[in-house]
Design an enzyme around this catalytic site. Structure first.
Site, PDB file in Angstrom:
ATOM      1  N   TRP A   1      40.532  44.507  54.717  1.00 12.49           N
ATOM      2  CA  TRP A   1      41.112  43.508  54.093  1.00 12.49           C
ATOM      3  C   TRP A   1      39.986  42.464  54.081  1.00 12.49           C
ATOM      4  O   TRP A   1      38.772  41.587  53.754  1.00 12.49           O
ATOM      5  CB  TRP A   1      41.698  42.747  52.965  1.00 12.49           C
TER       6      TRP A   1
ATOM      7  N   TYR B   1      36.136  40.229  54.639  1.00 16.37           N
ATOM      8  CA  TYR B   1      35.948  39.165  53.716  1.00 16.37           C
ATOM      9  C   TYR B   1      35.512  38.632  54.896  1.00 16.37           C
ATOM     10  O   TYR B   1      34.759  37.435  54.378  1.00 16.37           O
ATOM     11  CB  TYR B   1      37.524  38.599  53.911  1.00 16.37           C
TER      12      TYR B   1
ATOM     13  N   ASP C   1      42.562  43.608  47.411  1.00 15.71           N
ATOM     14  CA  ASP C   1      42.702  42.202  46.983  1.00 15.71           C
ATOM     15  C   ASP C   1      43.623  42.251  46.282  1.00 15.71           C
ATOM     16  O   ASP C   1      42.915  42.683  45.770  1.00 15.71           O
ATOM     17  CB  ASP C   1      40.721  41.149  47.534  1.00 15.71           C
TER      18      ASP C   1
END
Length: 490
Positions: free
Chosen positions: A415, A419, A435
């Site tokens: 994650w 990002y 997410d």
């Protein structure tokens, strides 16, 4: 530009189609100039038009830039195919002022290809060699500064990346058949504390959505959002300063005010502003691909990073906590380790700490701010990797390699890496599938099913993520994901 595309290109010129602004340029044989598709001069006859994939290619063919539509203001072109992304990586380095012809082999190695292949794809995409692309970019920036600012000719030459005033004058006269002073509209100002430049984009651009996203994550003392304007402190190399960004009146452009202290690194500043606001995006193409998902807000962009290290640290701090909590902790982090500075705004008083500074900090010092010790260790490990140059968070590089490297750092999982790929590496297809906000928006918990649902959105999954997060804001309060559980908050 391929011959079979010429009629389509001319149609874009006839209709002044903004979708193709900066994607190609038109050379007009009867005038000897080249224009953007949005130029409001009298439309040339088809027989006088030739089309070029870059301003550099048009200049290589002997055309001079139009003084009306000003090709130097055209937005960039976001390429998504493999060859195009390699060429775009070179263009990004040129735009940021970090491209060095003598280190071309190093850049090719960083991108995982041979120098010969990289030169070939640059010529294929832009119609010229990298050095010609570099010269044109510098000359066009100089043209913009001469037209729009009060900088001296010497300052313009050096701010545009020229190491010699003599060379600048010679190239400018050879290429544009003008003396630099002929573009002057203003007299030199004494005591001016900033210069103002413009950076263009292809409409639509949802400025309020961008501003809202950045305002919710603004770092105290480093960033502010005031009315319709974004402001921040800046440090690049040895230069310190500030900038503000707001929409230009009646034009598809943003107006950027930059402190004169940043003139020596102006190339980098403008490049990073474009990255932060995702100005190279082609929103109509993206919205058409995403379909119904993008109908309500076709101008939604992926907020980028002005300071790569800043956003990477902010992402780690924001793991599994709310936007408000992460913003508070990041403010403490900057207050403790950031360098103080003075600006015209009483709210902008600190610089984000550098990786080199944080690499020397003890875990206990970061943990004392309320940041979980495990994340403090991750921040220091990330800082050391960047400071030691074993990790480079440069947009447009080898994204897959960088994402893999990030995940070797304890505390950085898929994650966080995805990002960072979205915001820092400017990967249009990054997808943090784990997410919780994405799960809530899709009503799915299975990673396999989420990836299957998202497959048709490739290569624009980063934009799909923004639309999914926006969809949560439009849901009734009772249906919305609890703030504290949405890992999208970073």
């Amino acid at each position: 530009m391929a011959t079979q595309d010429a009629d389509c290109c001319y149609q874009a010129v006839l209709t002044r189609d903004s979708r193709f602004d900066g994607v190609f340029f038109v050379g007009v044989a009867s005038t000897g100039i080249y224009c953007r598709t949005v130029c409001h001069a009298r439309t040339p006859q088809r027989k006088n038009c030739t089309f070029y994939p870059s301003a550099a290619a048009a200049e290589q063919a002997g055309f001079r830039p139009c003084l009306l539509c000003r090709p130097e203001l055209a937005p960039g072109h976001a390429r998504i195919d493999a060859a195009g992304r390699l060429a775009a990586a070179v263009a990004r380095r040129i735009e940021a002022g970090t491209f060095v012809e003598q280190r071309f082999e190093t850049l090719a190695q960083e991108l995982g290809v041979s120098p010969r292949h990289l030169r070939r794809v640059v010529r294929q995409e832009f119609g010229v060699a990298p050095i010609q692309l570099l010269q044109t970019h510098r000359l066009l920036l100089a043209k913009q500064l001469l037209t729009d600012t009060t900088l001296s000719i010497v300052d313009v030459a050096y701010a545009s990346g020229f190491g010699s005033l003599r060379r600048f004058n010679r190239l400018f006269q050879e290429r544009y058949r003008l003396q630099p002073t002929q573009l002057r509209k203003k007299k030199s100002a004494v005591g001016q504390d900033c210069i103002v430049s413009e950076v263009a984009y292809r409409p639509p651009l949802d400025w309020q959505a961008l501003l809202s996203y950045l305002a919710g994550r603004a770092i105290a003392a480093v960033e502010t959002v005031e009315a319709n304007r974004y402001c921040r402190t800046v440090h690049i190399g040895q230069q310190r300063g500030w900038l503000s960004v707001e929409p230009a009146n009646n034009r598809a452009a943003l107006k950027v005010a930059i402190s004169v202290s940043l003139v020596p690194v102006l190339l980098s500043v403008l490049s990073q502003v474009k990255a932060l606001f995702d100005l190279a995006a082609e929103p109509q193409q993206i919205a058409a691909h995403l379909g119904a998902m993008a109908q309500q807000q076709p101008g939604l962009r992926v907020p980028g990073a002005f300071d790569s290290f800043e956003i990477a640290v902010r992402t780690i701090i924001g793991q599994q906590i709310s936007v408000k909590a992460a913003t508070t902790l990041m403010g403490r982090f900057v207050e403790s380790f950031g360098e103080p500075m003075s600006t015209p705004s009483a709210q902008l008083t600190r610089l984000t700490p550098t990786a080199e500074r944080v690499a020397q900090v003890k875990v206990s010092a970061i943990a004392s701010l309320g940041i979980v010790e495990k994340r403090a260790k991750t921040i220091i490990a990330l800082s050391q990797a960047i400071a030691n140059q074993t990790l480079s968070l440069v947009p447009g590089g080898a994204t897959e390699k960088t994402v893999s490297q990030l995940q070797t750092i304890p505390g950085i999982g898929p994650w966080t890496a995805q990002y960072i790929a979205m915001r820092v590496l400017a990967d249009p297809d990054a997808f943090p599938y784990s997410d919780l906000g994405i799960r809530q928006a899709l009503g799915e918990t299975s990673p396999q099913r989420i990836l299957a649902i998202a497959a048709p959105w490739q290569p624009w999954r980063s934009y799909a993520v923004m639309h999914l997060w926006k969809s949560l804001e439009r849901k009734p309060v009772s249906d919305a994901v609890p703030v504290q559980s949405a890992r999208a908050t970073a």
